[in-house]
Design an enzyme around this catalytic site. Structure first.
Site, PDB file in Angstrom:
ATOM      1  N   LYS A 143      -2.693   6.303   1.477  1.00  0.00           N
ATOM      2  CA  LYS A 143      -2.643   6.956   2.620  1.00  0.00           C
ATOM      3  C   LYS A 143      -2.530   7.916   2.711  1.00  0.00           C
ATOM      4  O   LYS A 143      -0.899   8.509   2.994  1.00  0.00           O
ATOM      5  CB  LYS A 143      -1.979   5.876   3.827  1.00  0.00           C
ATOM      6  CG  LYS A 143      -2.411   5.583   5.160  1.00  0.00           C
ATOM      7  CD  LYS A 143      -2.371   4.429   5.451  1.00  0.00           C
ATOM      8  CE  LYS A 143      -2.667   4.387   7.117  1.00  0.00           C
ATOM      9  NZ  LYS A 143      -3.754   5.301   7.969  1.00  0.00           N
TER      10      LYS A 143
ATOM     11  N   ARG B  88       0.530  -1.252   0.668  1.00  0.00           N
ATOM     12  CA  ARG B  88      -0.275  -0.098  -0.039  1.00  0.00           C
ATOM     13  C   ARG B  88       0.906   1.173  -0.201  1.00  0.00           C
ATOM     14  O   ARG B  88       0.681   2.142  -0.376  1.00  0.00           O
ATOM     15  CB  ARG B  88      -1.174   0.244   1.264  1.00  0.00           C
ATOM     16  CG  ARG B  88      -2.047   1.052   1.042  1.00  0.00           C
ATOM     17  CD  ARG B  88      -3.436   0.774   2.205  1.00  0.00           C
ATOM     18  NE  ARG B  88      -2.925   0.309   3.779  1.00  0.00           N
ATOM     19  CZ  ARG B  88      -3.700   0.602   3.982  1.00  0.00           C
ATOM     20  NH1 ARG B  88      -4.716  -0.012   4.483  1.00  0.00           N
ATOM     21  NH2 ARG B  88      -3.059   0.651   5.666  1.00  0.00           N
TER      22      ARG B  88
ATOM     23  N   GLU C 153     -16.294   5.899   4.110  1.00  0.00           N
ATOM     24  CA  GLU C 153     -15.669   4.666   5.457  1.00  0.00           C
ATOM     25  C   GLU C 153     -15.593   6.399   6.482  1.00  0.00           C
ATOM     26  O   GLU C 153     -16.291   7.374   6.337  1.00  0.00           O
ATOM     27  CB  GLU C 153     -13.938   4.922   4.994  1.00  0.00           C
ATOM     28  CG  GLU C 153     -13.108   5.297   4.367  1.00  0.00           C
ATOM     29  CD  GLU C 153     -11.839   5.207   4.774  1.00  0.00           C
ATOM     30  OE1 GLU C 153     -11.536   4.587   5.174  1.00  0.00           O
ATOM     31  OE2 GLU C 153     -11.438   5.171   3.351  1.00  0.00           O
TER      32      GLU C 153
HETATM   33  N1  PLP Z   1      -9.297   3.748   6.940  1.00  0.00           N
HETATM   34  C1  PLP Z   1      -8.760   4.818   6.814  1.00  0.00           C
HETATM   35  C2  PLP Z   1      -9.297   6.334   6.287  1.00  0.00           C
HETATM   36  C3  PLP Z   1      -7.410   4.572   7.725  1.00  0.00           C
HETATM   37  O1  PLP Z   1      -6.483   5.562   8.130  1.00  0.00           O
HETATM   38  C4  PLP Z   1      -7.057   3.051   8.270  1.00  0.00           C
HETATM   39  C5  PLP Z   1      -5.636   3.301   8.893  1.00  0.00           C
HETATM   40  O2  PLP Z   1      -4.648   2.987   8.604  1.00  0.00           O
HETATM   41  C6  PLP Z   1      -8.006   2.064   8.308  1.00  0.00           C
HETATM   42  C7  PLP Z   1      -8.951   2.704   6.779  1.00  0.00           C
HETATM   43  C8  PLP Z   1      -7.896   1.014   7.868  1.00  0.00           C
HETATM   44  O3  PLP Z   1      -6.464   0.236   7.721  1.00  0.00           O
HETATM   45  P1  PLP Z   1      -5.690  -0.603   8.363  1.00  0.00           P
HETATM   46  O4  PLP Z   1      -6.593  -2.063   8.574  1.00  0.00           O
HETATM   47  O5  PLP Z   1      -4.781  -0.860   7.372  1.00  0.00           O
HETATM   48  O6  PLP Z   1      -4.959  -0.474   9.532  1.00  0.00           O
HETATM   49  C1  COI Z   2      -4.096   3.400  11.581  1.00  0.00           C
HETATM   50  O1  COI Z   2      -5.038   2.766  11.580  1.00  0.00           O
HETATM   51  O2  COI Z   2      -3.340   2.454  11.392  1.00  0.00           O
HETATM   52  C2  COI Z   2      -4.513   4.351  11.278  1.00  0.00           C
HETATM   53  O3  COI Z   2      -2.986   4.166  10.685  1.00  0.00           O
HETATM   54  C3  COI Z   2      -5.516   4.769  11.911  1.00  0.00           C
HETATM   55  C4  COI Z   2      -5.691   6.843  12.299  1.00  0.00           C
HETATM   56  C5  COI Z   2      -4.346   6.709  13.285  1.00  0.00           C
HETATM   57  C6  COI Z   2      -5.411   7.544  11.491  1.00  0.00           C
END
Ligand code: PLP
Ligand code: COI
Length: 341
Positions: free
Chosen positions: A183, A81, A219
Site C-alpha cells: 500500500k 501489510r 484490480e
Molecule cells: N486494492 C487497493 C488498491 C486498495 O487501495 C484497497 C484499499 O485498502 C484495497 C484493494 C482493499 O483492501 P482492504 O480490503 O484491505 O481495505
Molecule cells: C481503503 O479501502 O481503506 C482504501 O484505502 C481505499 C481508498 C480510500 C484508497
C-alpha cells in the site's frame, strides 16, 4: 456518548478529530508514540516523503456493534501489510503490537465520533508512515513518522448502495515486481490522472489489467475486484501485483465457511468477464460496491443486476460480512478486536 452528528448523511471526507497519534523513528528506533491535538505536520523541507515519495498507508474501520461494543476488524492483517509496505520502501516497520495499540488509543481518544450501530456510518482509521528526515541523494530518509488519524465516514461511492459503472483502463497501476502488492502512496498518486479521466467520462473507478499481457483483470484503483459465476462460485483474481485486500481475503472465508460457496482464487481473463453473473469492488472503504456495467473500450459488459440494486449473491456476502463486523453474525475466531472504551 456519540456526538450529535447527522451520521446517515456522511460521505467519505476528511474531518480533523480531537486526537491523532504520532511516533518518531530516530537513531535506529521507534520512540514512544503519543496522542496529540495538532492536526498539522511539521517536517523537513527536504523530507524523503516530499522528495522521493517514501510513504505508505493503511485503512481500517471501527464499528459499534448491536450490543454497544466498539470493535475493529482484523487489525492484525493491516499491521502485517504495513510491515510489508515498510520493508519494500526501506522504511522501519512498526511492530504489530505497536500498530494495534495505536489503533486502540486513537479510537478510544475519539470514541464520541464512532458512529452508533445502525446508522450505516463507521469510524475510518488511517495509519501512515513516511520519511520525514532530509535526503537529497536518492536514498532512504534518516528519520520516519508513524501517524494515525480517524474520521467518521459513510459510503465511499456517491451512488450509495446502487451498482457503479467502471471502465477498463489503458493506464497501468503496477508493474510486475513493482509495488502493486503493497500500500505505497505512490500507487495512488499514479492513479489520480486515469481516475480523473474516468470520472469525467462518468465512471466511478478504473479496472486495471495486468501490465505485461493486458489480458487479465488486476484490480481497481482502491479496491480488489470479485466475481460470481452463474453457478454461484466466488472468483477472485490472483496476481502478485494486486494488493492483498483484507476484505477480499475475508469474503473468501465467509463464502466458503459460512455460506458454503465454492471459491476460486485464480487468474481471470478480461475475455471471460462477460460470462460472470455478478461483479463487485471490495475494500475497507467501499465494503462491496456492486458493478452494474464495465466499459471495455466502448463495448459495454452489463451484468444482470442492472444499475438499481446489487445481485443476490453479493448482497448475501455484504450482509454476512457487515453482520460479522457489527456483531450480528458470529465471527470466525480472532476476527473481532474489542476496544475497551
Ligand atoms: N486494492 C487497493 C488498491 C486498495 O487501495 C484497497 C484499499 O485498502 C484495497 C484493494 C482493499 O483492501 P482492504 O480490503 O484491505 O481495505
Ligand atoms: C481503503 O479501502 O481503506 C482504501 O484505502 C481505499 C481508498 C480510500 C484508497
Amino acid at each position: 456518548m456519540a456526538k450529535n452528528i447527522d451520521w446517515e448523511s456522511l460521505g467519505f471526507d476528511y474531518t480533523a478529530l480531537d486526537y491523532r497519534y504520532v511516533a518518531r523513528w530516530k537513531d535506529g528506533q521507534w520512540g514512544k508514540g503519543e496522542l496529540i491535538t495538532d492536526p498539522t505536520v511539521h517536517i523537513s523541507e527536504c523530507a524523503g516523503v516530499l522528495q522521493y515519495g517514501q510513504a505508505a498507508f493503511e485503512g481500517l474501520k471501527a464499528y459499534t456493534t448491536k450490543d454497544g461494543r466498539i470493535v475493529t476488524f482484523r487489525p492484525d492483517l493491516n499491521a502485517e501489510r504495513m510491515i510489508d509496505s515498510a520493508n519494500r520502501l526501506v522504511m522501519p516497520p512498526v511492530s504489530k503490537e505497536m500498530f494495534i495499540e495505536a489503533v486502540d488509543a486513537v479510537v478510544k481518544a475519539n470514541k464520541e465520533y464512532v458512529p452508533p450501530y445502525g446508522t450505516g456510518a463507521t469510524l475510518y482509521i488511517r495509519p501512515y508512515i513516511y520519511g520525514c528526515g532530509p535526503v537529497i541523494g536518492v536514498a532512504p530518509a534518516p528519520e520516519y513518522e508513524f501517524r494515525m488519524i480517524a474520521m467518521p465516514v459513510g459510503r465511499y461511492f456517491k451512488a450509495g448502495v446502487k451498482p457503479v459503472a467502471v471502465k477498463i483502463s489503458d493506464y497501468d497501476r503496477a508493474a510486475p515486481m513493482g509495488t502493486g502488492m503493497i500500500k505505497a502512496s505512490l500507487n495512488y498518486a499514479m492513479s489520480l490522472y486515469p481516475g480523473m479521466k474516468a470520472h469525467e467520462e462518468g465512471y466511478a473507478e478504473n479496472i486495471y489489467l495486468d501490465p505485461k499481457t493486458r489480458t487479465k483483470i488486476e484490480e481497481a484503483g482502491g479496491m480488489n475486484v470479485i466475481f460470481i459465476t452463474k453457478d454461484g462460485t466466488l472468483v477472485t483474481p490472483k496476481s502478485n501485483s494486486i494488493l492483498p485486500s483484507v476484505t477480499r481475503r475475508s469474503l473468501e472465508v465467509v463464502a466458503r465457511d459460512i455460506l458454503g460457496m465454492k471459491v476460486e482464487h485464480r487468474e481471470v481473463t478480461l475475455e471471460e468477464v462477460p460470462q460472470f453473473e455478478e461483479c463487485g469492488l471490495c475494500g475497507t472503504a467501499a465494503v462491496i460496491a456492486p458493478v452494474g456495467k464495465i466499459n471495455n473500450h466502448g463495448e459495454e459488459i452489463c451484468f444482470p443486476c442492472g444499475m438499481e440494486k446489487a445481485g443476490p449473491v453479493l448482497q448475501k456476502l455484504y450482509d454476512t460480512l457487515t453482520g460479522i463486523q457489527m456483531g450480528t453474525v458470529e465471527a470466525p475466531e480472532g476476527w473481532i478486536h474489542e476496544i475497551e472504551c
